[in-house]
Design an enzyme around this catalytic site. Structure first.
Site, PDB file in Angstrom:
ATOM      1  N   GLY A  19       2.595 -12.006   2.877  1.00  0.00           N
ATOM      2  CA  GLY A  19       3.824 -12.200   3.414  1.00  0.00           C
ATOM      3  C   GLY A  19       4.894 -11.306   2.788  1.00  0.00           C
ATOM      4  CB  SER A  59      -1.098  -0.098   0.915  1.00  0.00           C
ATOM      5  OG  SER A  59      -2.114  -0.693   0.778  1.00  0.00           O
TER       6      SER A  59
END
Length: 456
Positions: free
Chosen positions: A309, A63
């Protein structure tokens, strides 16, 4: 200021020691302070292959990509093609959301500040074609609203994908191409990509997952669907992320003198646009793309990222011309971030990092019955109840996206105040806030990274 400030050997050792302590398979750290740059890397890209992480290794920045998408939007503002306060339907007349008022009134400012009310964690695979973002936006017609337009702040991936579609419509390009033409090429970013076939041309990190105290294992899925691109699919290196951050520290000018954004747009992105609904998260407010942090009187901007992950952390301190980025591929990355950044900012800048929420040594006795019940939004359901051991929270994933489907998690809700509780995952050191609050109309919500309404 410590003599270890930008000592490469020192920070290489500290990164290695702390990554081992927090069971992070691989990590890269970058620091830009004025004209100086430090880049170090430790560990492996993949625990099954043992390939070393280098400073040129690509990690998914997740993000943090949102700051890049917001920068694309501001470039369109600079070019006179976009007004942040004009309804999105002015640019996308085909837009249909489940709420008619939201469809008619939602603006790019709402999208960039996570206040649109669109339920944010709608991950929808629309294929690998160049129309994937367009098809995703068409599917938003079926996604329920999370809250009324502008009523609260709730982190919203879907809003950024919609913003990406506006960028596509105004540039006549897919989001990936617009990113390349407006940011990647002018900044000279040779190790920044958006597609897995591009990442394969470089050394690239693989995500790792774990439960509790078990060792990290390689994730079975490398990347989210392409439709999520504008919200979080950039893969990059610490060097390229620092170059991007330096452009923002230089009032929108690249290292070679090319103007990428106006100084006014850079300043607007860092300026407070909305306060968060509670003061217990890492950020106290949001700008345009950037989150805003108050570290004991020092104002920073930044962003975090998490994919399958892989976890990234970017902090920028404009007053001291300083940017720090940490890219990781699993383990207790949040704990690594807290310990490393606290030490680094103290030594490099004399700045004390704000302390995360922590329950008191003797938590107050709190009756959670007023908050008991079920809370639900797209992708997750929460159950709150009281048992003989105290307040409890269960988080149940309803997301079927490969790599995001997770087993239910139970947490002890440790009281901080009557409406604020702290939780943490097994094996983790860092606590996270869970806050119960009401909208102006009295609707009860639970806030745990996102706003989640209580079911009637």
């Amino acid at each position: 200021m410590s003599t270890t400030a930008l000592d490469r050997d020192h920070w290489s050792r500290r990164l290695a020691d702390l990554a081992t302590r927090h069971r992070v398979p691989g990590a890269a750290l970058g620091v830009a302070q004025g004209a100086e740059t430090l880049e170090v890397a430790v560990g492996v890209t993949n625990v099954e292959t043992g390939v070393d992480v280098t400073t040129d290794t690509l990690f998914q920045i997740g993000s943090v990509s949102k700051v890049w998408t917001a920068s694309l939007a501001m470039a369109l503002v600079d070019g006179g093609k976009l007004d942040l306060d004009e309804p999105v339907v002015s640019y996308l007349p085909e837009l249909v959301l489940v709420d008619h008022e939201m469809t008619a009134r939602v603006t790019m400012r709402h999208l960039l500040t996570h206040t649109s009310g669109i339920d944010g964690d709608f991950f929808h695979d629309t294929g690998r074609g160049d129309d994937c973002v367009e098809q995703y936006v068409a599917a938003l017609a079926t996604v329920p609203a999370n809250h009324p337009l502008g009523a609260t702040w709730s982190y919203c991936n879907a809003g950024y994908i919609l913003a990406g579609r506006v960028i596509e419509k105004l540039t006549g390009q897919v989001w990936d191409a617009a990113l390349r033409d407006v940011l990647v090429t002018p900044l000279g970013l040779d190790h920044t990509v958006t597609l897995p076939e591009e990442a394969l041309l470089h050394r690239a990190a693989v995500g790792h997952v774990h439960e509790g105290d078990e060792p990290p294992r390689r994730a079975q899925v490398w990347v989210l669907p392409r439709s999520a691109g504008p919200a979080g699919l950039i893969a990059s290196t610490v060097g390229d992320v620092l170059t991007f951050a330096r452009m923002h520290l230089s009032d929108g000018v690249a290292a070679d003198g090319t103007r990428v954004l106006t100084a006014q747009s850079v300043a607007a992105m860092q300026t407070e646009q909305v306060r968060l609904p509670h003061p217990y998260s890492k950020s106290d407010s949001w700008g345009l793309g950037w989150c805003r942090l108050d570290w004991n009187g020092h104002r920073l901007v930044g962003h975090d990222g998490g994919t399958i992950g892989q976890f990234s952390f970017l902090r920028v301190l404009p007053d001291l011309d300083l940017a720090v980025v940490l890219l990781t591929n699993g383990g207790q990355a949040l704990d690594l971030y807290h310990e490393l950044f606290r030490e680094l900012f103290r030594d490099v800048a004399g700045v004390e990092m704000a302390a995360p929420v922590t329950p008191p040594v003797e938590p107050p006795a709190v009756d959670v019955s007023a908050h008991a019940g079920r809370y639900q939004r797209t992708g997750v359901r929460f159950e709150v109840w009281q048992d003989e051991a105290g307040p409890r929270l269960r988080m149940i994933s309803t997301d079927t996206t490969p790599g995001l489907d997770r087993a239910p998690k139970d947490y002890a809700l440790v009281p901080v105040t009557e409406n604020v509780f702290a939780v943490r995952d097994p094996g983790a050191e860092t606590w996270s806030p869970v806050v119960f609050y009401e909208l102006a109309d009295g609707t009860p919500y639970l806030h745990f990274g996102r706003a989640t309404p209580k079911l009637a």
